[in-house]
Design a protein around this motif. Structure first.
Motif, mmCIF file in Angstrom:
data_model
loop_
_atom_site.group_PDB
_atom_site.id
_atom_site.type_symbol
_atom_site.label_atom_id
_atom_site.label_comp_id
_atom_site.label_asym_id
_atom_site.label_seq_id
_atom_site.Cartn_x
_atom_site.Cartn_y
_atom_site.Cartn_z
ATOM 1 N N MET A 52 0.883 -1.164 0.000
ATOM 2 C CA MET A 52 0.000 0.000 0.000
ATOM 3 C C MET A 52 0.922 1.216 0.000
ATOM 4 S SD MET A 52 -3.170 -1.161 2.488
ATOM 5 C CE MET A 52 -2.656 -0.101 3.749
ATOM 6 N N VAL A 53 0.665 2.137 -0.898
ATOM 7 C CA VAL A 53 1.561 3.273 -1.091
ATOM 8 C C VAL A 53 0.837 4.566 -0.758
ATOM 9 C CG1 VAL A 53 2.937 4.518 -2.797
ATOM 10 C CG2 VAL A 53 2.781 2.025 -2.905
ATOM 11 N N LEU A 54 1.534 5.452 -0.061
ATOM 12 C CA LEU A 54 1.016 6.773 0.244
ATOM 13 C C LEU A 54 2.070 7.796 -0.160
ATOM 14 C CD1 LEU A 54 -0.977 8.737 1.592
ATOM 15 C CD2 LEU A 54 0.290 8.355 3.716
ATOM 16 N N SER A 55 1.726 8.645 -1.087
ATOM 17 C CA SER A 55 2.629 9.706 -1.504
ATOM 18 C C SER A 55 2.357 10.944 -0.671
ATOM 19 C CB SER A 55 2.421 10.033 -2.988
ATOM 20 O OG SER A 55 3.191 11.174 -3.335
ATOM 21 N N THR A 56 3.410 11.535 -0.153
ATOM 22 C CA THR A 56 3.280 12.779 0.589
ATOM 23 C C THR A 56 3.918 13.934 -0.177
ATOM 24 O OG1 THR A 56 5.262 12.284 1.870
ATOM 25 C CG2 THR A 56 3.139 11.659 2.842
ATOM 26 N N ALA A 57 3.943 13.810 -1.499
ATOM 27 C CA ALA A 57 4.435 14.911 -2.326
ATOM 28 C C ALA A 57 3.603 16.155 -2.020
ATOM 29 C CB ALA A 57 4.344 14.537 -3.800
ATOM 30 N N PRO A 58 4.188 17.338 -2.168
ATOM 31 C CA PRO A 58 3.538 18.555 -1.663
ATOM 32 C C PRO A 58 2.322 19.054 -2.443
ATOM 33 C CG PRO A 58 5.616 19.088 -2.707
ATOM 34 C CD PRO A 58 5.541 17.596 -2.635
ATOM 35 N N THR A 59 2.101 18.583 -3.647
ATOM 36 C CA THR A 59 0.931 19.031 -4.412
ATOM 37 C C THR A 59 0.195 17.818 -4.968
ATOM 38 O OG1 THR A 59 2.081 19.166 -6.538
ATOM 39 C CG2 THR A 59 2.153 21.140 -5.125
ATOM 40 N N ALA A 60 -1.073 18.025 -5.298
ATOM 41 C CA ALA A 60 -1.863 16.933 -5.878
ATOM 42 C C ALA A 60 -1.245 16.457 -7.183
ATOM 43 C CB ALA A 60 -3.305 17.385 -6.094
ATOM 44 N N ALA A 61 -0.770 17.379 -7.992
ATOM 45 C CA ALA A 61 -0.150 17.000 -9.267
ATOM 46 C C ALA A 61 1.111 16.168 -9.038
ATOM 47 C CB ALA A 61 0.174 18.245 -10.094
ATOM 48 N N ALA A 62 1.902 16.540 -8.059
ATOM 49 C CA ALA A 62 3.127 15.782 -7.759
ATOM 50 C C ALA A 62 2.787 14.396 -7.215
ATOM 51 C CB ALA A 62 3.986 16.552 -6.760
ATOM 52 N N ARG A 63 1.745 14.313 -6.405
ATOM 53 C CA ARG A 63 1.333 12.995 -5.890
ATOM 54 C C ARG A 63 0.850 12.105 -7.033
ATOM 55 N NH1 ARG A 63 -0.295 16.470 -1.889
ATOM 56 N NH2 ARG A 63 -2.483 16.580 -2.548
ATOM 57 N N GLN A 64 0.049 12.678 -7.926
ATOM 58 C CA GLN A 64 -0.436 11.909 -9.080
ATOM 59 C C GLN A 64 0.733 11.428 -9.930
ATOM 60 O OE1 GLN A 64 -3.600 10.873 -9.726
ATOM 61 N NE2 GLN A 64 -2.602 9.658 -11.280
ATOM 62 N N ARG A 65 1.721 12.283 -10.108
ATOM 63 C CA ARG A 65 2.910 11.907 -10.890
ATOM 64 C C ARG A 65 3.644 10.754 -10.202
ATOM 65 N NH1 ARG A 65 5.448 10.895 -15.350
ATOM 66 N NH2 ARG A 65 7.604 11.531 -15.402
ATOM 67 N N SER A 66 3.762 10.801 -8.892
ATOM 68 C CA SER A 66 4.421 9.723 -8.156
ATOM 69 C C SER A 66 3.700 8.401 -8.372
ATOM 70 C CB SER A 66 4.450 10.038 -6.654
ATOM 71 O OG SER A 66 5.305 11.102 -6.391
ATOM 72 N N TYR A 67 2.376 8.434 -8.274
ATOM 73 C CA TYR A 67 1.602 7.214 -8.478
ATOM 74 C C TYR A 67 1.721 6.714 -9.914
ATOM 75 C CZ TYR A 67 -0.516 8.168 -3.922
ATOM 76 O OH TYR A 67 -0.732 8.396 -2.588
ATOM 77 N N SER A 68 1.755 7.628 -10.868
ATOM 78 C CA SER A 68 1.898 7.232 -12.280
ATOM 79 C C SER A 68 3.249 6.567 -12.524
ATOM 80 C CB SER A 68 1.742 8.443 -13.197
ATOM 81 O OG SER A 68 0.434 8.956 -13.122
ATOM 82 N N LEU A 69 4.302 7.139 -11.956
ATOM 83 C CA LEU A 69 5.641 6.554 -12.110
ATOM 84 C C LEU A 69 5.700 5.174 -11.464
ATOM 85 C CD1 LEU A 69 7.840 9.692 -11.421
ATOM 86 C CD2 LEU A 69 7.593 8.493 -13.603
ATOM 87 N N LEU A 70 5.092 5.039 -10.315
ATOM 88 C CA LEU A 70 5.065 3.739 -9.639
ATOM 89 C C LEU A 70 4.318 2.716 -10.478
ATOM 90 C CD1 LEU A 70 5.830 2.128 -7.148
ATOM 91 C CD2 LEU A 70 3.734 2.954 -6.068
#
Length: 75
Positions: A52-70
């Motif tokens: 289970m992954v939780l991104s704490t990137a500072p913006t919604a766009a950055a979090r979405q990008r993290s999930y996309s890369l994963l």
């Protein structure tokens, strides 16, 4: 979440810094190749069937990008 500027400007106490440093040691931080290597190590050491992954990137766009890369790493 605080912005990166908020974090940079924060006057950390020693206790806060130790807490954050300890917390960050348990986080997976890095680009796709680093993330893939660390995820493989985590899966091997825990023998987990799923993550289970939780991104704490500072913006919604950055979090979405993290999930996309994963997702790209997983195939």
């Amino acid at each position: 979440f605080p912005t990166l500027d908020d974090v940079a400007a924060w006057d950390w106490t020693d206790h806060e810094r130790r807490f954050v440093d300890g917390w960050m040691e348990k986080n997976l931080v890095g680009g796709p190749k680093t993330a893939q290597k660390k995820l493989q190590q985590l899966l091997a050491s825990t023998q987990a069937a799923e993550l289970m992954v939780l991104s704490t990137a500072p913006t919604a766009a950055a979090r979405q990008r993290s999930y996309s890369l994963l997702r790209e790493l997983h195939g």
